[in-house]
Motif scaffolding. Structure first.
Motif, mmCIF file in Angstrom:
data_model
loop_
_atom_site.group_PDB
_atom_site.id
_atom_site.type_symbol
_atom_site.label_atom_id
_atom_site.label_comp_id
_atom_site.label_asym_id
_atom_site.label_seq_id
_atom_site.Cartn_x
_atom_site.Cartn_y
_atom_site.Cartn_z
ATOM 1 N N ASP A 321 72.777 37.648 31.439
ATOM 2 C CA ASP A 321 72.568 38.679 30.422
ATOM 3 C C ASP A 321 71.188 38.473 29.805
ATOM 4 O OD1 ASP A 321 72.684 36.932 27.991
ATOM 5 O OD2 ASP A 321 74.785 36.717 28.543
ATOM 6 N N TYR A 322 70.688 39.519 29.115
ATOM 7 C CA TYR A 322 69.321 39.464 28.600
ATOM 8 C C TYR A 322 69.198 38.701 27.293
ATOM 9 C CZ TYR A 322 67.839 42.294 32.468
ATOM 10 O OH TYR A 322 67.554 42.726 33.743
ATOM 11 N N ASN A 323 70.287 38.084 26.844
ATOM 12 C CA ASN A 323 70.206 37.098 25.767
ATOM 13 C C ASN A 323 69.752 35.746 26.297
ATOM 14 O OD1 ASN A 323 71.166 38.909 23.786
ATOM 15 N ND2 ASN A 323 73.274 38.543 24.455
ATOM 16 N N GLY A 324 69.659 35.628 27.633
ATOM 17 C CA GLY A 324 69.177 34.396 28.233
ATOM 18 C C GLY A 324 70.260 33.441 28.693
ATOM 19 N N THR A 325 71.493 33.916 28.849
ATOM 20 C CA THR A 325 72.560 33.063 29.387
ATOM 21 C C THR A 325 72.256 32.766 30.843
ATOM 22 O OG1 THR A 325 74.159 34.112 27.912
ATOM 23 C CG2 THR A 325 75.028 32.853 29.784
#
Length: 341
Positions: A321-325
């Protein structure tokens, strides 16, 4: 507290240094999308590139992001949807560059997809001349104009790095490796390639003719995996600001430490060295761990492919995901970069 501006990099011997002469390395990720979304009529970037998205990248302790581009979209050719091409495309790229720099991150702008019908070995889109896939070499028709425009756009900002062409493979168009390397440097009519080629010297000349003195990355052949004759055919740079670019995946020919020592070490001894793409299609990180360890020991640079939420085996994608997971593959790069602080 605001982030420090990214450095104005230059080549000094076989190292990259900043304006104070301190040695620097580019350690980061690729942010794919700008090469394909526009030509497919789907937008400009694949996923968010706003400040929150850039902050998520920065949180991995990344100091460089490579931005693949499409020359037809940048130049606004007539078959590109105007919403995603020309001035709108350029503005979007400039805005992403500014957001990266605001986080202290070095932007690497790179030509990924280019024009020219190619029907030879390893052809990826033989049915069209449009920039809808990787081509073996840049084209004389549009690529010099692309680099003239990109260089004019960013020549006032030497923190921006120019990567001339993603993954040349003129060696797949001919069995004559010397001819392939000559094509790589000089362009023109190349064996097995259907269109007139712009060689690396021509593109470098286009950049320097604008007055831009930015650091320029120049890739090898065999999809940037083979640098054995890079020093022999190295283009002449009046600004003296070049680095060699290399790509490596677990499925490439040169993917062992013995190959690295034989083929890459002589190049690294002479010029700055940037592994513009490192990755693997295993959904784990054993291969990139080995690559990073080898490049760390040489003081070289590397950027993981890619900060996109694709499948880790077909991408290979660093994040879910673009939260950086991180994916099971991406966790290797993330933990390594964070551990270097």
């Amino acid at each position: 507290m605001p982030n420090a501006a990214p450095p104005r990099l230059r080549a000094s011997g076989n190292k990259l240094v900043d304006e104070n002469g301190a040695t620097r390395r580019l350690l980061g990720v690729n942010r794919s999308g700008g090469e394909f979304m526009c030509v497919q009529g789907r937008g400009i970037f694949d996923g968010p590139v706003d400040d929150a998205a850039v902050k998520a990248i920065a949180d991995w302790k990344v100091n460089a992001v490579r931005i693949p581009l499409n020359e037809e979209c940048w130049l606004g050719l007539s078959h590109i949807n105007a919403a995603y091409g020309g001035a709108n495309y350029i503005a979007a790229v400039k805005a992403l560059v500014a957001r990266l720099e605001a986080r202290g991150i070095t932007p690497v702008v790179e030509l990924h997809w280019s024009h020219g019908r190619y029907t030879g070995g390893d052809s990826h889109c033989a049915d069209t001349e449009y920039a809808t896939c990787q081509k073996p070499m840049p084209d004389a028709q549009y690529t010099p104009a692309f680099w003239t425009s990109v260089a004019q756009t960013f020549k006032g900002d030497q923190a921006v790095v120019f990567d001339l062409f993603n993954e040349p493979f003129p060696d797949r168009a001919t069995s004559d490796l010397s001819a392939a390397w000559k094509c790589w440097r000089d362009g023109g009519s190349c064996p097995g390639i259907d269109f007139q080629v712009a060689g690396m010297q021509t593109l470098l000349n286009a950049v320097r003719a604008t007055g831009a003195r930015n650091l320029v990355l120049i890739p090898g052949v065999a999809y940037s995996n083979d640098l054995r004759q890079w020093l022999t055919y190295k283009p002449n740079d009046p600004a003296g600001n070049l680095a060699a670019a290399w790509h490596t995946y677990n499925f490439n020919t040169c993917s062992s430490e013995s190959c690295f020592n034989e083929q890459l070490a002589p190049v690294i001894a002479q010029v700055p060295f940037v592994a513009g793409e490192i990755g693997e299609n295993t959904c784990s990180h054993g291969y990139v761990d080995r690559v990073m360890a080898w490049l760390d020991a040489k003081g070289a640079s590397y950027l993981g492919w890619t900060w996109n939420t694709w499948d880790c085996s077909s991408g290979p994608s660093l994040i879910s995901d673009y939260n950086g997971t991180p994916t099971n593959y991406g966790v290797g790069l993330r933990d390594h970069l964070k551990g270097m602080q």
